[in-house]
Every structure is written in C-alpha cells, then in structure tokens.
Motif scaffolding. Structure first.
Motif, PDB file in Angstrom:
ATOM      1  N   LYS A  19       2.961 -18.046  17.207  1.00 33.48           N
ATOM      2  CA  LYS A  19       3.842 -19.214  17.151  1.00 33.48           C
ATOM      3  C   LYS A  19       4.572 -19.289  18.221  1.00 33.48           C
ATOM      4  O   LYS A  19       5.166 -20.626  18.596  1.00 33.48           O
ATOM      5  N   LEU A  20       4.783 -18.317  19.309  1.00 37.00           N
ATOM      6  CA  LEU A  20       5.426 -18.764  20.450  1.00 37.00           C
ATOM      7  C   LEU A  20       5.037 -20.037  21.399  1.00 37.00           C
ATOM      8  O   LEU A  20       5.706 -20.510  22.108  1.00 37.00           O
ATOM      9  N   ILE A  21       3.501 -20.038  21.303  1.00 36.86           N
ATOM     10  CA  ILE A  21       2.857 -20.998  21.986  1.00 36.86           C
ATOM     11  C   ILE A  21       2.712 -22.370  21.374  1.00 36.86           C
ATOM     12  O   ILE A  21       2.087 -23.266  21.892  1.00 36.86           O
ATOM     13  N   GLN A  31       9.458 -21.889  24.615  1.00 36.96           N
ATOM     14  CA  GLN A  31       9.928 -22.587  26.073  1.00 36.96           C
ATOM     15  C   GLN A  31      11.481 -23.055  25.811  1.00 36.96           C
ATOM     16  O   GLN A  31      12.278 -23.144  26.784  1.00 36.96           O
ATOM     17  N   TRP A  32      11.812 -23.492  24.494  1.00 34.66           N
ATOM     18  CA  TRP A  32      13.124 -23.957  24.125  1.00 34.66           C
ATOM     19  C   TRP A  32      14.043 -23.053  24.614  1.00 34.66           C
ATOM     20  O   TRP A  32      15.440 -23.202  25.037  1.00 34.66           O
ATOM     21  N   THR A  33      13.896 -21.689  23.823  1.00 38.58           N
ATOM     22  CA  THR A  33      14.765 -20.609  24.429  1.00 38.58           C
ATOM     23  C   THR A  33      14.906 -20.090  25.855  1.00 38.58           C
ATOM     24  O   THR A  33      15.992 -19.960  26.382  1.00 38.58           O
ATOM     25  N   ILE A  34      13.646 -20.126  26.357  1.00 37.35           N
ATOM     26  CA  ILE A  34      13.682 -19.720  27.845  1.00 37.35           C
ATOM     27  C   ILE A  34      14.490 -20.662  28.744  1.00 37.35           C
ATOM     28  O   ILE A  34      15.241 -20.527  29.488  1.00 37.35           O
ATOM     29  N   ASP A  35      14.481 -22.113  28.160  1.00 36.37           N
ATOM     30  CA  ASP A  35      15.175 -23.104  28.984  1.00 36.37           C
ATOM     31  C   ASP A  35      16.506 -23.045  28.754  1.00 36.37           C
ATOM     32  O   ASP A  35      17.470 -22.917  29.716  1.00 36.37           O
ATOM     33  N   THR A  36      17.059 -22.596  27.677  1.00 37.52           N
ATOM     34  CA  THR A  36      18.490 -22.310  27.392  1.00 37.52           C
ATOM     35  C   THR A  36      19.129 -21.285  28.108  1.00 37.52           C
ATOM     36  O   THR A  36      19.977 -21.164  28.700  1.00 37.52           O
ATOM     37  N   GLY A  44      18.490 -13.049  33.296  1.00 36.10           N
ATOM     38  CA  GLY A  44      17.986 -12.979  31.984  1.00 36.10           C
ATOM     39  C   GLY A  44      16.466 -12.178  31.926  1.00 36.10           C
ATOM     40  O   GLY A  44      15.749 -12.070  32.968  1.00 36.10           O
ATOM     41  N   ILE A  45      16.175 -11.607  30.777  1.00 33.52           N
ATOM     42  CA  ILE A  45      14.865 -11.236  30.715  1.00 33.52           C
ATOM     43  C   ILE A  45      14.147 -11.624  29.174  1.00 33.52           C
ATOM     44  O   ILE A  45      14.815 -12.017  28.286  1.00 33.52           O
ATOM     45  N   VAL A  46      12.739 -11.305  29.329  1.00 26.38           N
ATOM     46  CA  VAL A  46      12.164 -11.857  28.011  1.00 26.38           C
ATOM     47  C   VAL A  46      11.230 -10.568  27.742  1.00 26.38           C
ATOM     48  O   VAL A  46      10.468  -9.956  28.634  1.00 26.38           O
ATOM     49  N   VAL A  47      11.228 -10.186  26.511  1.00 24.56           N
ATOM     50  CA  VAL A  47      10.496  -9.119  25.960  1.00 24.56           C
ATOM     51  C   VAL A  47       9.135  -9.844  25.177  1.00 24.56           C
ATOM     52  O   VAL A  47       9.749 -10.278  24.089  1.00 24.56           O
ATOM     53  N   ILE A  48       8.190  -9.636  25.583  1.00 22.87           N
ATOM     54  CA  ILE A  48       7.205 -10.337  24.719  1.00 22.87           C
ATOM     55  C   ILE A  48       5.855  -9.391  24.781  1.00 22.87           C
ATOM     56  O   ILE A  48       5.627  -8.599  25.536  1.00 22.87           O
ATOM     57  N   SER A  49       5.221  -9.722  23.835  1.00 21.46           N
ATOM     58  CA  SER A  49       3.831  -9.093  23.423  1.00 21.46           C
ATOM     59  C   SER A  49       2.696  -9.622  24.252  1.00 21.46           C
ATOM     60  O   SER A  49       2.619 -10.562  24.984  1.00 21.46           O
ATOM     61  N   GLU A  50       1.785  -8.604  24.626  1.00 22.19           N
ATOM     62  CA  GLU A  50       0.855  -8.850  25.470  1.00 22.19           C
ATOM     63  C   GLU A  50      -0.262  -9.805  24.957  1.00 22.19           C
ATOM     64  O   GLU A  50      -1.050 -10.200  25.650  1.00 22.19           O
ATOM     65  N   ASN A  51      -0.001 -10.099  23.571  1.00 17.01           N
ATOM     66  CA  ASN A  51      -1.144 -10.951  22.919  1.00 17.01           C
ATOM     67  C   ASN A  51      -0.733 -12.278  23.258  1.00 17.01           C
ATOM     68  O   ASN A  51      -1.465 -13.113  22.608  1.00 17.01           O
ATOM     69  N   VAL A  52       0.531 -12.732  23.652  1.00 13.74           N
ATOM     70  CA  VAL A  52       0.912 -14.267  24.296  1.00 13.74           C
ATOM     71  C   VAL A  52       0.077 -14.511  25.419  1.00 13.74           C
ATOM     72  O   VAL A  52       0.158 -13.952  26.194  1.00 13.74           O
ATOM     73  N   ASP A  53      -0.361 -15.772  25.257  1.00 15.07           N
ATOM     74  CA  ASP A  53      -1.017 -16.368  26.372  1.00 15.07           C
ATOM     75  C   ASP A  53      -0.068 -16.611  27.284  1.00 15.07           C
ATOM     76  O   ASP A  53       0.659 -17.915  27.070  1.00 15.07           O
ATOM     77  N   LEU A  54       0.322 -16.141  28.397  1.00 19.96           N
ATOM     78  CA  LEU A  54       1.556 -16.116  29.271  1.00 19.96           C
ATOM     79  C   LEU A  54       1.361 -17.576  30.122  1.00 19.96           C
ATOM     80  O   LEU A  54       2.420 -17.913  30.528  1.00 19.96           O
ATOM     81  N   SER A  55       0.293 -17.886  30.220  1.00 16.31           N
ATOM     82  CA  SER A  55      -0.225 -19.165  31.181  1.00 16.31           C
ATOM     83  C   SER A  55       0.724 -20.527  30.713  1.00 16.31           C
ATOM     84  O   SER A  55       0.714 -21.413  31.141  1.00 16.31           O
ATOM     85  N   LEU A  56       0.744 -20.544  29.315  1.00 11.35           N
ATOM     86  CA  LEU A  56       1.353 -21.651  28.526  1.00 11.35           C
ATOM     87  C   LEU A  56       2.740 -21.605  28.927  1.00 11.35           C
ATOM     88  O   LEU A  56       3.441 -22.629  28.518  1.00 11.35           O
ATOM     89  N   ILE A  57       3.653 -20.660  29.302  1.00 10.84           N
ATOM     90  CA  ILE A  57       5.049 -20.752  29.355  1.00 10.84           C
ATOM     91  C   ILE A  57       5.455 -20.766  30.582  1.00 10.84           C
ATOM     92  O   ILE A  57       4.856 -19.784  31.418  1.00 10.84           O
ATOM     93  N   ASN A  58       6.426 -21.345  30.889  1.00  9.84           N
ATOM     94  CA  ASN A  58       7.250 -21.349  32.313  1.00  9.84           C
ATOM     95  C   ASN A  58       8.479 -20.316  32.210  1.00  9.84           C
ATOM     96  O   ASN A  58       9.424 -21.089  31.442  1.00  9.84           O
ATOM     97  N   PHE A  59       8.542 -19.314  32.475  1.00  9.42           N
ATOM     98  CA  PHE A  59       9.368 -18.420  32.678  1.00  9.42           C
ATOM     99  C   PHE A  59      10.559 -18.454  33.408  1.00  9.42           C
ATOM    100  O   PHE A  59      11.799 -17.762  33.361  1.00  9.42           O
TER     101      PHE A  59
END
Length: 182
Positions: A19-21, A31-36, A44-59
């Motif tokens: 769901k995150l992507i 991305q909504w939470t990252i932008d906030t 800040g930091i993001v703790v994320i699973s390695e199963n998420v396609d990180l290429s779709l997110i602008n951290f």
C-alpha cells in the motif's frame, strides 16, 4: 533535538498489495507523510521494509533505515528508530499509511514536545503523530510484537493530549479506504 520518524515497514496484509506505493491523490501513499515530515525542517528518518519499491518514493532529506525483521512486528521498527535517535530529546512518530496528517498538526505536536508524551485525539481516539521523550526510550525498547507503543502510552500519567480532526486517526488498511482517490 527531536527526531521525526516515519514507521513504514508493515506487510500490508489487509490491503492485499504494498500500500505504501499505491497512488493516493496523485502520488504514492507514503509520499504524503514524507512530504509533511520533510517540511518540519528537522532531520527525520523513515523505517521501511526492504520489500517496498524504493525507486517510487522521493525520500527528500530523510534518512532511510531498512527493517529486515518485519516478521517481528511494529516493535522492531520502533526499536530501529529509537536506536537511531539515541542521545536526542525525543522522537515524533508518524505512520506511513496516514496521508491526511498535515504540517499544521505535525507542527503543533512538535511545539508541545517536552518532558511529556504528546498526541492528538479525535472523539476520544488516540491519533498521530505521537511525541515520546527520551526518558521513555529504554522502556520502549522492551516492547515486543505488533502492538507498537500503545501499552507504554496508556501506562503513563504524564501525557498531554489535544483535540484535533479526523485526519489524526485516518489510516489506510484496505483498498476501499482510498478507492477513487488516485
């Protein structure tokens, strides 16, 4: 210094896919939470699973930490965040599946942060973000499983809450929660 933390390493079992992507109002849900959090101008930091396609997110400027033990539940992500924030004044926890939390709410919790646990409520329901002062880090490191910090929060008397709108409790668990918003 307060460290904003986005917990985003869930398995998305109820959602049926990652769901995150998933698109929500034109961008990935996370991305909504990252932008906030990025707008807070704090490291800040993001703790994320390695199963998420990180290429779709602008951290943006957030530090990304990978939780390789998501099978241990939400508590594992909390512990990763606490270890990263060691020596800081506290952490402010956001969840990656709560896209309606805006900058005004985040800034209010940030401004109220001090020696007490701080969080918004809506109609008696605990919301996010949640500020945890560093004096509770050791106790929080002892949590286990998929319950997060709920037990810690309800056991403390030095809590400061304030009423806010439904956005502080809205989260995405099922596809129906965001259908038609792409």
């Amino acid at each position: 210094m307060i460290v904003p933390v986005i917990l985003a390493a869930g398995k998305s079992k109820r959602f049926g896919s990652q769901k995150l992507i998933y698109p929500y109002k034109g961008k990935p849900l996370l991305q909504w939470t990252i932008d906030t959090v990025s707008a807070l101008k704090a490291k800040g930091i993001v703790v994320i699973s390695e199963n998420v396609d990180l290429s779709l997110i602008n951290f943006k400027t957030l530090k990304v930490l990978i939780n390789k033990r998501v099978d241990l539940g939400l508590s594992e992500s909390v512990k990763i965040a606490l270890l990263e924030a060691k020596g800081k004044d506290g952490i402010m926890i956001f969840l990656g599946d709560m896209p309606k939390i805006g900058l005004n709410l985040a800034e209010k919790v940030f401004e109220m942060a001090g020696e007490k646990i701080v969080f918004p409520i809506y109609n008696g329901v605990k919301g996010f973000p949640v500020y945890i002062p560093s004096k509770y880090f050791d106790e929080a490191m002892k949590i286990e499983g998929d319950k997060g910090l709920r037990d810690l929060l309800i056991s403390k008397s030095d809590i400061m809450t304030f009423e806010w709108g439904e956005e502080c409790i809205f989260d995405v668990d099922f596809l129906k929660d965001i259908e038609g918003t792409c």
